[in-house]
Design a protein around this motif. Sequence first.
Motif, PDB file in Angstrom:
ATOM      1  N   MET A   1     -14.788  -4.906  -0.372  1.00  0.00           N
ATOM      2  CA  MET A   1     -14.000  -5.494  -1.735  1.00  0.00           C
ATOM      3  C   MET A   1     -15.248  -5.068  -3.068  1.00  0.00           C
ATOM      4  O   MET A   1     -14.644  -4.767  -4.090  1.00  0.00           O
ATOM      5  CB  MET A   1     -13.714  -6.854  -1.709  1.00  0.00           C
ATOM      6  CG  MET A   1     -13.107  -7.419  -3.015  1.00  0.00           C
ATOM      7  SD  MET A   1     -11.423  -6.619  -3.391  1.00  0.00           S
ATOM      8  CE  MET A   1     -10.515  -7.815  -2.346  1.00  0.00           C
TER       9      MET A   1
ATOM     10  N   HIS B   1      -6.636   0.616  -0.232  1.00  0.00           N
ATOM     11  CA  HIS B   1      -6.522  -0.960   0.171  1.00  0.00           C
ATOM     12  C   HIS B   1      -6.354  -1.053   1.670  1.00  0.00           C
ATOM     13  O   HIS B   1      -6.207  -1.990   2.157  1.00  0.00           O
ATOM     14  CB  HIS B   1      -5.144  -1.538  -0.784  1.00  0.00           C
ATOM     15  CG  HIS B   1      -5.690  -1.721  -1.919  1.00  0.00           C
ATOM     16  ND1 HIS B   1      -4.764  -1.740  -3.285  1.00  0.00           N
ATOM     17  CD2 HIS B   1      -6.898  -2.028  -2.608  1.00  0.00           C
ATOM     18  CE1 HIS B   1      -5.495  -2.083  -4.227  1.00  0.00           C
ATOM     19  NE2 HIS B   1      -6.710  -2.492  -3.960  1.00  0.00           N
TER      20      HIS B   1
ATOM     21  N   THR C   1      -1.682  -2.049  -8.367  1.00  0.00           N
ATOM     22  CA  THR C   1      -3.136  -2.612  -7.762  1.00  0.00           C
ATOM     23  C   THR C   1      -3.636  -3.889  -8.161  1.00  0.00           C
ATOM     24  O   THR C   1      -4.085  -4.586  -7.388  1.00  0.00           O
ATOM     25  CB  THR C   1      -4.201  -1.681  -8.113  1.00  0.00           C
ATOM     26  OG1 THR C   1      -5.333  -1.626  -7.608  1.00  0.00           O
ATOM     27  CG2 THR C   1      -4.489  -1.636  -9.593  1.00  0.00           C
TER      28      THR C   1
ATOM     29  N   VAL D   1       0.803  -1.289  -0.075  1.00  0.00           N
ATOM     30  CA  VAL D   1       0.079  -0.125   0.030  1.00  0.00           C
ATOM     31  C   VAL D   1       0.720   1.289  -0.084  1.00  0.00           C
ATOM     32  O   VAL D   1       0.537   2.277  -0.920  1.00  0.00           O
ATOM     33  CB  VAL D   1      -0.900  -0.003   1.165  1.00  0.00           C
ATOM     34  CG1 VAL D   1      -1.615   1.465   1.356  1.00  0.00           C
ATOM     35  CG2 VAL D   1      -2.067  -1.108   1.022  1.00  0.00           C
TER      36      VAL D   1
ATOM     37  N   GLU E   1       2.028   1.728  -3.268  1.00  0.00           N
ATOM     38  CA  GLU E   1       0.861   2.315  -4.358  1.00  0.00           C
ATOM     39  C   GLU E   1       0.548   3.822  -3.945  1.00  0.00           C
ATOM     40  O   GLU E   1       0.450   4.540  -4.852  1.00  0.00           O
ATOM     41  CB  GLU E   1      -0.497   1.654  -3.740  1.00  0.00           C
ATOM     42  CG  GLU E   1      -0.440   0.177  -4.419  1.00  0.00           C
ATOM     43  CD  GLU E   1      -1.828  -0.521  -3.848  1.00  0.00           C
ATOM     44  OE1 GLU E   1      -2.439  -1.797  -4.596  1.00  0.00           O
ATOM     45  OE2 GLU E   1      -2.531  -0.009  -2.864  1.00  0.00           O
TER      46      GLU E   1
ATOM     47  N   PHE F   1      -1.561  -6.344  -5.969  1.00  0.00           N
ATOM     48  CA  PHE F   1      -2.241  -6.179  -4.686  1.00  0.00           C
ATOM     49  C   PHE F   1      -3.272  -7.472  -4.605  1.00  0.00           C
ATOM     50  O   PHE F   1      -3.475  -8.212  -3.787  1.00  0.00           O
ATOM     51  CB  PHE F   1      -2.902  -4.997  -4.312  1.00  0.00           C
ATOM     52  CG  PHE F   1      -3.502  -4.990  -2.940  1.00  0.00           C
ATOM     53  CD1 PHE F   1      -2.851  -4.453  -1.708  1.00  0.00           C
ATOM     54  CD2 PHE F   1      -4.673  -5.197  -2.760  1.00  0.00           C
ATOM     55  CE1 PHE F   1      -3.095  -4.621  -0.452  1.00  0.00           C
ATOM     56  CE2 PHE F   1      -5.412  -5.399  -1.447  1.00  0.00           C
ATOM     57  CZ  PHE F   1      -4.680  -4.804  -0.498  1.00  0.00           C
ATOM     58  N   HIS F   2      -4.385  -7.247  -5.672  1.00  0.00           N
ATOM     59  CA  HIS F   2      -5.554  -8.028  -5.643  1.00  0.00           C
ATOM     60  C   HIS F   2      -5.152  -9.611  -5.891  1.00  0.00           C
ATOM     61  O   HIS F   2      -5.834 -10.406  -5.382  1.00  0.00           O
ATOM     62  CB  HIS F   2      -6.491  -7.622  -6.825  1.00  0.00           C
ATOM     63  CG  HIS F   2      -7.246  -6.565  -6.418  1.00  0.00           C
ATOM     64  ND1 HIS F   2      -8.527  -6.681  -5.726  1.00  0.00           N
ATOM     65  CD2 HIS F   2      -6.768  -5.203  -6.284  1.00  0.00           C
ATOM     66  CE1 HIS F   2      -8.854  -5.416  -5.283  1.00  0.00           C
ATOM     67  NE2 HIS F   2      -7.709  -4.613  -5.508  1.00  0.00           N
TER      68      HIS F   2
ATOM     69  N   HIS G   1     -15.424  -1.591  -3.775  1.00  0.00           N
ATOM     70  CA  HIS G   1     -14.052  -1.086  -4.555  1.00  0.00           C
ATOM     71  C   HIS G   1     -14.071  -1.506  -5.780  1.00  0.00           C
ATOM     72  O   HIS G   1     -14.051  -0.504  -6.731  1.00  0.00           O
ATOM     73  CB  HIS G   1     -13.006  -1.818  -3.457  1.00  0.00           C
ATOM     74  CG  HIS G   1     -11.847  -1.636  -4.231  1.00  0.00           C
ATOM     75  ND1 HIS G   1     -11.039  -0.622  -4.270  1.00  0.00           N
ATOM     76  CD2 HIS G   1     -10.694  -2.476  -4.900  1.00  0.00           C
ATOM     77  CE1 HIS G   1      -9.932  -0.629  -5.076  1.00  0.00           C
ATOM     78  NE2 HIS G   1      -9.672  -1.766  -5.380  1.00  0.00           N
TER      79      HIS G   1
END
Length: 222
Positions: free
Chosen positions: A192, A173, A126, A107, A110, A129-130, A195
């Motif tokens: 989630m 996040h 990003t 994060v 990011e 991250f996912h 988002h």
Amino acid sequence: MLKDEQIYQKLLKAIVEHKLPPGERLPEDKLAEAFGISRTGIRKVIQRLALERFVIVEANKGAHVNRPSRQEAEEVLNSRILLEPQLIPDIVNNWTAKHAKHFYAMVDEENHADEQGWLSQSIQLTAQFHYELAAISNNSILAEFVEQLCYRSSLVLAAYGSRKSVSCDSGDHAELLALLDARETAQAQQWMEHHLIKVKQSISLDGNDCAQIDFQRLFSEM
């Protein structure tokens, strides 16, 4: 000489980071020269990218980076909206302090990229991250599916996204990580879903014209 996998990774990275933007032509001769391999070798890599929908190959026209249609963009993002919240319970069950440390560091990366206005790097971070989060579910099949969806989302965002697509406008996040730390499963699922819906709402279908690409220079710098 680079191996096929290394060339594939370099081309994929260039596409995801928008160094090869949607619609950009991928001439076999120039790419083969840039990587120092035969046209047959570069064709194998292009065919792999085409199977994964990052590249389109047309008869008598050659290959170009895929420019997702509205329908494809919506299908990719809708699939993520359906799938990723469902992995949250397993992620919560497997969540550790080590995971938290790793993802909070992500994060920070990011946020730095966002502050600097580095859109291509923000898109890549990003996505990472996912799909790394999905891997914590220990469902390797779904995690691999999420990873591919994230790559394809990166292509959608590279074509049609903006800073809003990957910035706090779509939700920080760190908010999700706090919910995972607190074992708030239902709230994390809701976060989630919200988002990903915000990311979908942020895309605009106005694409940009492609600039001339110097393949030799591009891949010598990667």
